[in-house]
Design a protein around this motif. Structure first.
Motif, PDB file in Angstrom:
ATOM      1  N   LEU A   1      63.586  42.300  15.678  1.00  0.00           N
ATOM      2  CA  LEU A   1      63.431  42.677  14.279  1.00  0.00           C
ATOM      3  C   LEU A   1      63.051  44.156  14.232  1.00  0.00           C
ATOM      4  CD1 LEU A   1      61.552  39.616  12.696  1.00  0.00           C
ATOM      5  CD2 LEU A   1      64.001  40.030  12.910  1.00  0.00           C
ATOM      6  N   SER A   2      64.017  44.984  13.865  1.00  0.00           N
ATOM      7  CA  SER A   2      63.785  46.420  13.784  1.00  0.00           C
ATOM      8  C   SER A   2      63.158  46.773  12.444  1.00  0.00           C
ATOM      9  CB  SER A   2      65.093  47.185  13.974  1.00  0.00           C
ATOM     10  OG  SER A   2      65.719  46.818  15.191  1.00  0.00           O
ATOM     11  N   MET A   3      62.700  48.002  12.339  1.00  0.00           N
ATOM     12  CA  MET A   3      62.006  48.416  11.134  1.00  0.00           C
ATOM     13  C   MET A   3      62.934  48.444   9.918  1.00  0.00           C
ATOM     14  SD  MET A   3      58.987  48.675  12.298  1.00  0.00           S
ATOM     15  CE  MET A   3      59.492  47.376  13.458  1.00  0.00           C
TER      16      MET A   3
ATOM     17  N   GLU B   1      65.346  46.397   9.338  1.00  0.00           N
ATOM     18  CA  GLU B   1      65.537  45.017   8.887  1.00  0.00           C
ATOM     19  C   GLU B   1      64.333  44.552   8.064  1.00  0.00           C
ATOM     20  OE1 GLU B   1      68.339  43.166  12.414  1.00  0.00           O
ATOM     21  OE2 GLU B   1      66.194  43.457  12.798  1.00  0.00           O
ATOM     22  N   LEU B   2      63.148  44.915   8.487  1.00  0.00           N
ATOM     23  CA  LEU B   2      61.960  44.563   7.711  1.00  0.00           C
ATOM     24  C   LEU B   2      61.991  45.261   6.343  1.00  0.00           C
ATOM     25  CD1 LEU B   2      59.184  44.785  10.473  1.00  0.00           C
ATOM     26  CD2 LEU B   2      60.601  42.827   9.815  1.00  0.00           C
ATOM     27  N   GLU B   3      62.387  46.505   6.325  1.00  0.00           N
ATOM     28  CA  GLU B   3      62.461  47.228   5.051  1.00  0.00           C
ATOM     29  C   GLU B   3      63.524  46.624   4.141  1.00  0.00           C
ATOM     30  OE1 GLU B   3      62.662  51.865   3.461  1.00  0.00           O
ATOM     31  OE2 GLU B   3      63.254  51.360   5.518  1.00  0.00           O
ATOM     32  N   TYR B   4      64.609  46.130   4.718  1.00  0.00           N
ATOM     33  CA  TYR B   4      65.690  45.522   3.936  1.00  0.00           C
ATOM     34  C   TYR B   4      65.180  44.320   3.150  1.00  0.00           C
ATOM     35  CZ  TYR B   4      69.882  42.727   3.048  1.00  0.00           C
ATOM     36  OH  TYR B   4      70.855  41.949   2.465  1.00  0.00           O
ATOM     37  N   PHE B   5      64.402  43.471   3.785  1.00  0.00           N
ATOM     38  CA  PHE B   5      63.896  42.285   3.090  1.00  0.00           C
ATOM     39  C   PHE B   5      62.719  42.619   2.175  1.00  0.00           C
ATOM     40  CE2 PHE B   5      66.075  40.342   6.709  1.00  0.00           C
ATOM     41  CZ  PHE B   5      66.785  39.339   6.069  1.00  0.00           C
ATOM     42  N   TYR B   6      61.927  43.621   2.531  1.00  0.00           N
ATOM     43  CA  TYR B   6      60.771  43.943   1.704  1.00  0.00           C
ATOM     44  C   TYR B   6      61.178  44.655   0.416  1.00  0.00           C
ATOM     45  CZ  TYR B   6      56.093  45.522   0.429  1.00  0.00           C
ATOM     46  OH  TYR B   6      54.913  45.735  -0.231  1.00  0.00           O
ATOM     47  N   GLU B   7      62.337  45.305   0.383  1.00  0.00           N
ATOM     48  CA  GLU B   7      62.794  45.984  -0.828  1.00  0.00           C
ATOM     49  C   GLU B   7      62.897  45.017  -2.001  1.00  0.00           C
ATOM     50  OE1 GLU B   7      66.451  47.864   0.065  1.00  0.00           O
ATOM     51  OE2 GLU B   7      65.544  49.625   1.028  1.00  0.00           O
ATOM     52  N   GLU B   8      63.450  43.830  -1.758  1.00  0.00           N
ATOM     53  CA  GLU B   8      63.566  42.863  -2.847  1.00  0.00           C
ATOM     54  C   GLU B   8      62.203  42.350  -3.285  1.00  0.00           C
ATOM     55  OE1 GLU B   8      65.918  38.692  -3.963  1.00  0.00           O
ATOM     56  OE2 GLU B   8      66.243  39.662  -2.027  1.00  0.00           O
ATOM     57  N   GLN B   9      61.290  42.193  -2.336  1.00  0.00           N
ATOM     58  CA  GLN B   9      59.942  41.785  -2.713  1.00  0.00           C
ATOM     59  C   GLN B   9      59.300  42.818  -3.642  1.00  0.00           C
ATOM     60  OE1 GLN B   9      59.858  38.592  -1.987  1.00  0.00           O
ATOM     61  NE2 GLN B   9      58.165  38.491  -0.516  1.00  0.00           N
ATOM     62  N   CYS B  10      59.512  44.091  -3.343  1.00  0.00           N
ATOM     63  CA  CYS B  10      58.956  45.149  -4.194  1.00  0.00           C
ATOM     64  C   CYS B  10      59.567  45.106  -5.590  1.00  0.00           C
ATOM     65  CB  CYS B  10      59.200  46.516  -3.549  1.00  0.00           C
ATOM     66  SG  CYS B  10      58.274  46.797  -2.027  1.00  0.00           S
ATOM     67  N   GLU B  11      60.866  44.901  -5.659  1.00  0.00           N
ATOM     68  CA  GLU B  11      61.527  44.835  -6.958  1.00  0.00           C
ATOM     69  C   GLU B  11      61.000  43.675  -7.792  1.00  0.00           C
ATOM     70  OE1 GLU B  11      65.631  44.561  -6.067  1.00  0.00           O
ATOM     71  OE2 GLU B  11      65.802  46.606  -5.263  1.00  0.00           O
TER      72      GLU B  11
ATOM     73  N   ASP C   1      52.585  51.467   4.619  1.00  0.00           N
ATOM     74  CA  ASP C   1      51.280  50.819   4.756  1.00  0.00           C
ATOM     75  C   ASP C   1      51.435  49.348   5.136  1.00  0.00           C
ATOM     76  OD1 ASP C   1      50.209  53.227   4.034  1.00  0.00           O
ATOM     77  OD2 ASP C   1      49.955  52.691   1.913  1.00  0.00           O
ATOM     78  N   LEU C   2      52.418  48.679   4.523  1.00  0.00           N
ATOM     79  CA  LEU C   2      52.655  47.271   4.861  1.00  0.00           C
ATOM     80  C   LEU C   2      53.076  47.138   6.320  1.00  0.00           C
ATOM     81  CD1 LEU C   2      53.226  44.309   3.402  1.00  0.00           C
ATOM     82  CD2 LEU C   2      55.545  44.949   4.008  1.00  0.00           C
ATOM     83  N   LEU C   3      53.898  48.055   6.776  1.00  0.00           N
ATOM     84  CA  LEU C   3      54.363  47.998   8.157  1.00  0.00           C
ATOM     85  C   LEU C   3      53.195  48.119   9.129  1.00  0.00           C
ATOM     86  CD1 LEU C   3      56.781  47.859  10.055  1.00  0.00           C
ATOM     87  CD2 LEU C   3      56.973  50.344   9.887  1.00  0.00           C
ATOM     88  N   CYS C   4      52.255  48.978   8.832  1.00  0.00           N
ATOM     89  CA  CYS C   4      51.072  49.100   9.689  1.00  0.00           C
ATOM     90  C   CYS C   4      50.300  47.782   9.734  1.00  0.00           C
ATOM     91  CB  CYS C   4      50.177  50.225   9.196  1.00  0.00           C
ATOM     92  SG  CYS C   4      50.905  51.869   9.350  1.00  0.00           S
ATOM     93  N   GLN C   5      50.185  47.109   8.591  1.00  0.00           N
ATOM     94  CA  GLN C   5      49.488  45.824   8.553  1.00  0.00           C
ATOM     95  C   GLN C   5      50.211  44.780   9.407  1.00  0.00           C
ATOM     96  OE1 GLN C   5      48.898  44.495   4.545  1.00  0.00           O
ATOM     97  NE2 GLN C   5      47.503  46.176   4.016  1.00  0.00           N
TER      98      GLN C   5
ATOM     99  N   LYS D   1      59.353  47.236  17.683  1.00  0.00           N
ATOM    100  CA  LYS D   1      60.291  46.138  17.883  1.00  0.00           C
ATOM    101  C   LYS D   1      59.518  44.824  17.947  1.00  0.00           C
ATOM    102  CE  LYS D   1      63.736  48.859  20.414  1.00  0.00           C
ATOM    103  NZ  LYS D   1      64.509  48.985  21.685  1.00  0.00           N
ATOM    104  N   ILE D   2      59.874  43.899  17.065  1.00  0.00           N
ATOM    105  CA  ILE D   2      59.201  42.601  17.014  1.00  0.00           C
ATOM    106  C   ILE D   2      60.173  41.551  17.543  1.00  0.00           C
ATOM    107  CG2 ILE D   2      58.177  40.858  15.518  1.00  0.00           C
ATOM    108  CD1 ILE D   2      57.274  43.078  13.670  1.00  0.00           C
ATOM    109  N   THR D   3      59.777  40.846  18.574  1.00  0.00           N
ATOM    110  CA  THR D   3      60.613  39.825  19.183  1.00  0.00           C
ATOM    111  C   THR D   3      60.133  38.434  18.784  1.00  0.00           C
ATOM    112  OG1 THR D   3      59.258  39.720  21.186  1.00  0.00           O
ATOM    113  CG2 THR D   3      61.044  41.340  21.143  1.00  0.00           C
ATOM    114  N   LEU D   4      60.944  37.456  19.107  1.00  0.00           N
ATOM    115  CA  LEU D   4      60.569  36.068  18.831  1.00  0.00           C
ATOM    116  C   LEU D   4      59.324  35.678  19.607  1.00  0.00           C
ATOM    117  CD1 LEU D   4      61.271  33.344  17.492  1.00  0.00           C
ATOM    118  CD2 LEU D   4      62.755  32.857  19.437  1.00  0.00           C
TER     119      LEU D   4
END
Length: 530
Positions: free
Chosen positions: A371-373, A375-385, A399-403, A415-418
């Protein structure tokens, strides 16, 4: 330092070495040859092994020599001394470790005696339960045994055919997992597919005392069986191959749970795989989403689950075929009931190892196993909207990414793996943050110390799925009971009395929900769910 002429004649290789040493040593500088010869002899003496009594001298070492004209080669049979073989005991037993202490002759004697008590020594599917018990197997192995001995073709199993099958089974398979695979699998197959479980589960539906009320609703037999099969593969088939091996059976609790069916009359107490209450909850959730009741749900139908709590982007990933089998989802954009079982369990229990992998496959858009950064931003964009539409100021992605990185603590930066998600034990918070807005807001409002306490608690508490199913079943039974009393004209009395607990419903509650499903669904179509 003289070398005897006899030694030169006996050893042609030595003559070649001396010729090599003499190259370039003319008569003007004879000292060069003497130095080389002295060095060569010292080397020979140092390399010469200490001679032991009775041992021949080793051949002299050979150095590169000048090219010589080829000479005829004598073909001599070379004698090669093979090393002594080391006896390594067998350590891998794919069919189970053989038990030398087991006495198969006594078991065969008990089987023959049991057949003697049966008329014409021919056992049907019901009498096969006695044969299974004297064979030392659980009761609900009787249907696989019946089929393996040829009972499906004739309607009965003779003593000769069963004993022949049993001898072959115990001689080639030595543990329960291997025997179970052999009994259920197709001929010459070493793994189990989904349809292989149907005879076993149909026998459970027909004979288990906790499912007697289903005899009046045969249209739900296939739905219950499909649910149990999907739950078995969800838990046991850790390789996601669609085929269960004996190794996966050994690592799971399926055979132990199957043996419990014989001891427990209330099938709802067996929450793993077989609970009717869990089936009822899953099927009701599916029926609510299936607006046209064709036993398939579309992407728009699935987005309505839990008041559109899941994001559209994660639902698109589900319908892309990332976690579904077959091509129905990709080609026609429809999800079957079997695939919905996997979705619902994964959605309501994100701590489960299969659930963690389920959502990881969905979020891994490029399929590189990380899970690259972006990809995380892609899914979080809709959450923000969605949060902005609700008047909630979202946390900036940085800030969310740091958390999230502090939460998961990945082995590789960025890089986040299974493996990282399974190790951190807080994958449910990670996933809800990126595609389930309702649960994400719940996590944000919850005390962080309470969250940490849940993570550190390793007691035998029910899973998130068990809690969800119990709460939903209690709600559904109360609704159906209220509706039934309202139709009987006693709605006012129902409001004044205290509601009955779920345990007081017992089989009565099962009958209520079964009849309710019958009224809702009517005559169900025969649709292939796989």
């Amino acid at each position: 330092m003289m070398i005897k002429e006899t030694s030169l004649r006996r050893d042609p290789d030595l003559r070649g070495e001396l010729a090599f040493l003499a190259r370039g040593c003319d008569f003007v500088l004879p000292s060069r040859f003497k130095k080389r010869l002295k060095s060569f002899q010292q080397t020979q003496i140092q390399n010469k092994p200490e001679k032991k009594p009775g041992t021949p001298l080793p051949p002299p070492a050979t150095l590169p020599s000048s090219p010589r004209p080829p000479s005829p080669v004598l073909h001599v049979n070379n004698v090669v001394n093979t090393p002594l073989s080391i006896n390594i005991p067998q350590f891998y037993f794919p069919e189970g470790l053989p038990d030398t202490c087991s006495n198969h002759e006594q078991t065969l004697s008990r089987i023959e005696t049991a057949f003697m008590d049966i008329e014409d020594q021919k056992a049907d599917i019901y009498e096969m339960g006695k044969i299974a018990k004297v064979s030392g197997c659980p009761l609900y192995w009787k249907a696989p045994m019946f089929r393996a001995a040829g009972g499906e073709k004739t309607g009965f199993v003779s003593a000769q055919s069963f004993i022949a099958m049993w001898k072959k089974l115990v001689n080639n398979h030595h543990d329960d997992a291997s025997k179970f695979i052999c009994l259920l699998a197709k001929p010459s197959c070493s793994s189990l597919e989904q349809e292989d479980f149907i005879p076993l589960l149909q026998d459970v539906v027909d004979t288990h005392p906790g499912l007697t009320f289903l005899k009046d609703a045969p249209e739900f037999h296939s739905r219950y069986i499909t649910t149990v099969i999907q739950r078995i593969f969800y838990t046991v088939n850790r390789s996601w191959s669609g085929k269960i091996t004996s190794t996966e059976i050994r690592k799971s609790n399926f055979l132990q749970t199957l043996a419990l069916l014989e001891e427990e009359e209330d099938i709802n107490q067996i929450t793993d795989y077989f609970s009717y209450e869990h089936f009822y909850v899953i099927y009701c959730k599916f029926w609510e989403l299936d607006s046209d009741h064709d036993l398939y749900i579309s992407q728009a139908d699935l987005s309505r689950y839990n008041d559109q709590a899941s994001s559209n982007r994660i639902i698109e990933r589900i319908f892309s075929g990332a976690v579904t089998r077959g091509k129905t989802v990709q080609k026609e954009g429809r999800m079957s009931y079997a695939d919905f079982v996997w979705f619902l369990i994964s959605e309501e229990d994100k701590r489960n190892p299969t659930s963690i992998e389920y959502w990881f496959r969905c979020m891994d858009v490029d399929g590189d196993g990380v899970l690259s950064m972006y990809e995380l931003e892609y899914f979080y964009e809709e959450q923000c909207e969605r949060m902005e539409a609700m008047g909630i100021e979202p946390l900036p992605f940085h800030d969310l990414l740091c958390q999230m990185l502090d939460l998961v603590k990945p082995a590789s930066d960025g890089k986040i793996t299974l493996r990282d998600l399974k190790r951190c034990r807080m994958a449910h918070i990670f996933y809800d943050t990126f595609f389930n807005l309702e649960k994400y807001l719940d996590h944000e409002q919850r005390d962080p110390f309470a969250v940490q306490k849940d993570v550190e608690n390793e007691g035998p508490e029910p899973s998130d799925w068990d809690r969800f199913a119990a709460e939903e079943y209690e709600t559904l039974v109360a609704e159906e009971s209220a509706q039934a009393q309202f139709q009987e004209g006693s709605f006012e009395d129902y409001e004044t009395d205290e509601p009955a607990s779920p345990s007081e419903f017992g089989n009565k509650g099962n009958k209520i929900v079964s009849s309710s499903l019958t009224e809702k669904c009517g005559k169900l179509q025969s649709v292939n769910e796989e």
